[in-house]
Design a protein around this motif. Structure first.
Motif, PDB file in Angstrom:
ATOM      1  N   ILE A   1      75.250  36.604  63.603  1.00 57.09           N
ATOM      2  CA  ILE A   1      76.443  36.825  62.789  1.00 57.09           C
ATOM      3  C   ILE A   1      77.375  37.724  63.588  1.00 57.09           C
ATOM      4  CG2 ILE A   1      77.339  37.720  60.608  1.00 57.09           C
ATOM      5  CD1 ILE A   1      74.355  37.409  59.586  1.00 57.09           C
TER       6      ILE A   1
ATOM      7  N   LYS B   1      68.204  37.734  60.980  1.00 53.33           N
ATOM      8  CA  LYS B   1      69.660  37.734  60.978  1.00 53.33           C
ATOM      9  C   LYS B   1      70.088  38.887  61.874  1.00 53.33           C
ATOM     10  CE  LYS B   1      70.276  35.745  56.441  1.00 53.33           C
ATOM     11  NZ  LYS B   1      70.849  35.901  55.108  1.00 53.33           N
TER      12      LYS B   1
ATOM     13  N   ASP C   1      66.629  32.008  64.103  1.00 55.84           N
ATOM     14  CA  ASP C   1      67.399  33.251  63.986  1.00 55.84           C
ATOM     15  C   ASP C   1      68.866  32.919  63.762  1.00 55.84           C
ATOM     16  OD1 ASP C   1      65.073  34.575  64.436  1.00 55.84           O
ATOM     17  OD2 ASP C   1      65.717  35.599  66.257  1.00 55.84           O
ATOM     18  N   GLN C   2      69.569  33.821  63.088  1.00 48.25           N
ATOM     19  CA  GLN C   2      70.983  33.615  62.786  1.00 48.25           C
ATOM     20  C   GLN C   2      71.792  34.733  63.419  1.00 48.25           C
ATOM     21  OE1 GLN C   2      71.876  33.757  58.612  1.00 48.25           O
ATOM     22  NE2 GLN C   2      73.945  33.001  58.880  1.00 48.25           N
TER      23      GLN C   2
END
Length: 64
Positions: free
Chosen positions: A43, A14, A40-41
């Motif tokens: 944000i 993240k 994968d993130q």
């Protein structure tokens, strides 16, 4: 760029980018979105919700 070890390559991460709506933040957000490995993130964070939503549509239009 160094290659990831097999254990790290399988992990998902993240990535939080705070200040994403500023000039530098927008550049970094676009680059991270372009290079983001699957799993994968990304944000994006900031103070202005409307600007964050517009940025997300520009850099990752398929994201939720």
């Amino acid at each position: 760029m160094a290659s990831r070890s097999p254990a790290v390559a399988k992990m998902s991460h993240k990535i939080l980018l705070w200040g994403a709506t500023g000039y530098t933040g927008q550049l970094v957000a676009a680059e991270l979105a372009a290079r983001q490995p699957s799993g994968d993130q990304l944000i994006l964070g900031g103070r202005n919700q409307e600007r964050l939503e517009a940025l997300m549509q520009r850099v990752a239009p398929k994201a939720k």
